[in-house]
Write an enzyme that holds these catalytic residues in place. Structure first.
Site, short mmCIF file in Angstrom:
data_model
loop_
_atom_site.label_atom_id
_atom_site.label_comp_id
_atom_site.label_asym_id
_atom_site.label_seq_id
_atom_site.Cartn_x
_atom_site.Cartn_y
_atom_site.Cartn_z
N CYS A 138 -0.39 11.09 65.89
CA CYS A 138 -0.03 11.82 64.67
C CYS A 138 -1.03 12.94 64.41
O CYS A 138 -2.11 12.71 63.87
CB CYS A 138 0.02 10.85 63.50
SG CYS A 138 0.38 11.65 61.95
N CYS A 141 -1.98 13.53 60.82
CA CYS A 141 -2.90 12.55 60.23
C CYS A 141 -4.33 12.81 60.70
O CYS A 141 -5.27 12.70 59.93
CB CYS A 141 -2.58 11.12 60.66
SG CYS A 141 -0.87 10.71 60.69
N ASP A 142 -4.49 13.09 61.98
CA ASP A 142 -5.82 13.07 62.57
C ASP A 142 -6.34 14.44 63.02
O ASP A 142 -7.49 14.56 63.44
CB ASP A 142 -5.83 12.12 63.78
CG ASP A 142 -5.44 10.71 63.37
OD1 ASP A 142 -5.81 10.31 62.26
OD2 ASP A 142 -4.76 10.03 64.15
#
Ligand code: NDP
Length: 317
Positions: A138, A141-142
């Site tokens: 992701c 997300c990261d």
């Protein structure tokens, strides 16, 4: 607790937009639904940041915030929520029997399956070894952790292009590792990728492994695998992002209901009926085509209405 107390009219397995929306509708129909949230309450949207295409949010909305709103709305109309996971089901007769990870059983007159889908991994031991230490599925997300660093994205579809484009605004350099000699993505996404100066597409390349002391420091790559041009090289990156598609979370239903070759639950569209009377499926677990938050929410609504009508027809309401 007696068996009777453990009998619900509508059991909802999964808590993405499909599950919570089913909860809202079943709650409003006075069916007192019970939702098992599973390992990732809120589902895939809690792994993203901004959601810009869900109707009703002209300025966009944070994924976690939207899912907590849906959850709250389901609770408001009388849904009960358990932060547990159903690990086993028996749909051979009604009431259906479902068992959670602690071995506790719940009986249900109807079941709505909304277990969603999860990102696919390549299946390399190194993905496990470095999970959270440079391996991610992701980018939104990261990606933040890789500002001004070098990263790789595996895959050549729209998701991979989207992830690479997102990362290109943060990272110094983005490599796309693509196993074929073309990108499968749509023309518009391909063009955007090709126009980005800091994205480099490595065609005909497969990942053999990852290396690094305390986290990912690079990828072992093989180009033109199995041909006379086969060559191996190492690519120095600190982030390794998978974007090779998703797998529906339907393992526990295998043998109980009809599931297609890719693992999607088969429904009698436009209804959410499975081949087992009283079992319905909504959201990504039954949707190989659209896989959108809003379409998942839409099928969640349909599943709750289907369950209500099923119970009415059986005069169990
Ligand atoms: P896709 O199935 O479209 O693409 C998967 C990609 O991963 C392909 O390039 C595939 O390679 C590659 N791949 C699969 N397995 C492996 C493997 N083991 N090793 C290396 N590479 C692998 O999935 P997406 O998630 O990209 O997209 C799913 C659907 O969602 C599509 O319909 C897409 O159009 C849509 N979507 C649309 C978006 C948009 O319009 N903005 C954004 C995101 C998704 P190969 O080509 O060789 O099979």
């Amino acid at each position: 607790m007696t068996m009777k107390e453990n009998l619900v009219k509508v059991l909802i397995i999964g808590s993405g937009p499909a599950g919570y929306t089913a909860g809202i509708y079943a709650g409003r129909a006075n069916l007192s639904p019970l939702i098992y949230e599973g390992d990732q309450p809120g589902g895939q949207l809690t792994q993203t940041t901004e959601i810009e295409n869900f109707p009703g949010y002209p300025q966009g909305v944070d994924g976690n915030e939207m899912m907590s709103h849906l959850r709250e709305q389901a609770l408001r109309f009388g849904a009960s929520i358990k932060s547990r996971k159903i690990v086993k089901v028996d749909f051979s007769k009604r009431p259906f029997v479902c068992e959670d990870e602690r071995g506790e059983k719940v009986e249900a007159e109807t079941v709505i399956i909304s277990t969603g889908a999860s990102a696919k991994y390549l299946g390399l031991a190194d993905e496990e070894k470095y999970r959270g230490l440079g391996v991610s599925a992701c980018a939104t997300c990261d990606g933040f952790f890789y500002r001004k660093k070098r990263v790789a994205v595996v895959g050549g579809g729209d998701t991979a292009c989207e992830e690479a484009l997102y990362l290109s605004s943060l990272a110094e350099k983005v490599y796309m590792i693509v196993r074929k000699d073309y990108l499968r993505a749509s023309d518009v996404m391909k063009r955007r990728v090709m126009e980005k100066e800091n994205i480099e597409v490595l065609f005909n390349c497969n990942t053999e492994g990852l290396y690094g002391e305390d986290g990912v420091e690079g990828v072992h790559i093989v180009r033109h695998l199995g041909t006379d041009k086969e060559e191996r090289f190492d690519l120095a990156v600190e982030g390794f992002f998978l974007a090779i598609g998703h797998r529906p979370n339907t393992e526990i239903f295998r043998g109980q209901i009809d599931i297609d070759a890719e693992g999607y639950i088969v429904v009698a569209a436009p209804t959410t009926k499975t081949n087992v009377e009283g079992v319905f499926a909504a959201g990504d677990c039954a949707d190989p085509i659209y896989r959108q938050a809003v379409s998942a929410a839409g099928t969640g609504c349909r599943a709750a209405i289907d369950a209500e009508r099923f119970l009415l027809a059986k005069e169990e309401l």
